[in-house]
Motif scaffolding. Sequence first.
Motif, PDB file in Angstrom:
ATOM      1  N   SER A   9      30.949  44.438  40.818  1.00 51.94           N
ATOM      2  CA  SER A   9      32.594  43.296  40.920  1.00 51.94           C
ATOM      3  C   SER A   9      32.589  42.609  42.138  1.00 51.94           C
ATOM      4  N   GLN A  79      35.144  48.956  36.132  1.00 48.59           N
ATOM      5  CA  GLN A  79      34.506  46.994  37.261  1.00 48.59           C
ATOM      6  C   GLN A  79      34.307  47.374  37.989  1.00 48.59           C
ATOM      7  N   ILE A 174      33.966  40.138  36.705  1.00 47.47           N
ATOM      8  CA  ILE A 174      33.047  39.764  37.271  1.00 47.47           C
ATOM      9  C   ILE A 174      32.181  38.845  38.095  1.00 47.47           C
TER      10      ILE A 174
END
Length: 259
Positions: A9, A79, A174
């Motif tokens: 991320s 994430q 991302i």
Amino acid sequence: MEMKKVWTSQETGEKSRYGYRAVGGTLGIVLLMTVLLLGGTFLSLSMGLPQEWSSMLLVVLVSGLGIALAVRLGRRGLQDATIFFLTEGDRLWVMDVRDLSKYGRGFWGFAAGTMKTQSFLRAQGKKPFLTNRAEEIRKVLNIKENRSHYAIRCQSCYPDRPAVRRTYFLVKGIPDEEMLLQELERRKTWENVLEPADNRKPLYILLSGLSLAACVSLCVLSHPAVAKLPGEIYFPCMGASLIAFYFLLYFMIRQRRGE
């Protein structure tokens, strides 16, 4: 092992706040739900509303809000905690950093575990490295796109261990996400492309939903307040409703994951 590409991320690549967000978000959700319950109860009392119905409605609404916020918080944490590595030899690895931290009991154990995860993510942000807890993705069986994420069903393994089937999640947003999806698509086998497996889970979801609706209807008709059916079947039907709800939820989750 030489790193060719790392997918994390955006925050992990800079300075992770995973622990602060997890602990603060959890406390914030609990505090918000408490305030809403107390405020809603006081408001219903001051307005003279029927307490049985207003309390039930308040609990349902506040619980729904809490679940929605917790899901959103968990998705953001997923994430940040999932890292993909592409190394020499065209080998693709995945690691869920949360598996590296041991969470103790209670809130303080949870807080200590999330802070350890944050420290590891910050170290990864400075200089990415593989550990023995990373799994190599050998084959990709299916990629299921959902609104907020991709569910990746694959065969993966730890170093020097046999491959097993697992499901990993790629939360959208991302950096270089399309490049990672291309790497995953390249690892699909020709059997999956030419002959996708027959998916019967929508049928199972339908049957489970119909069973749940039938059991709930029997519960309502046998309730003493309605008394259209013998009251002796009320509790057995309630138990059957819970079983039907379990199977409905189970098949819905598997369908959403593409398993």
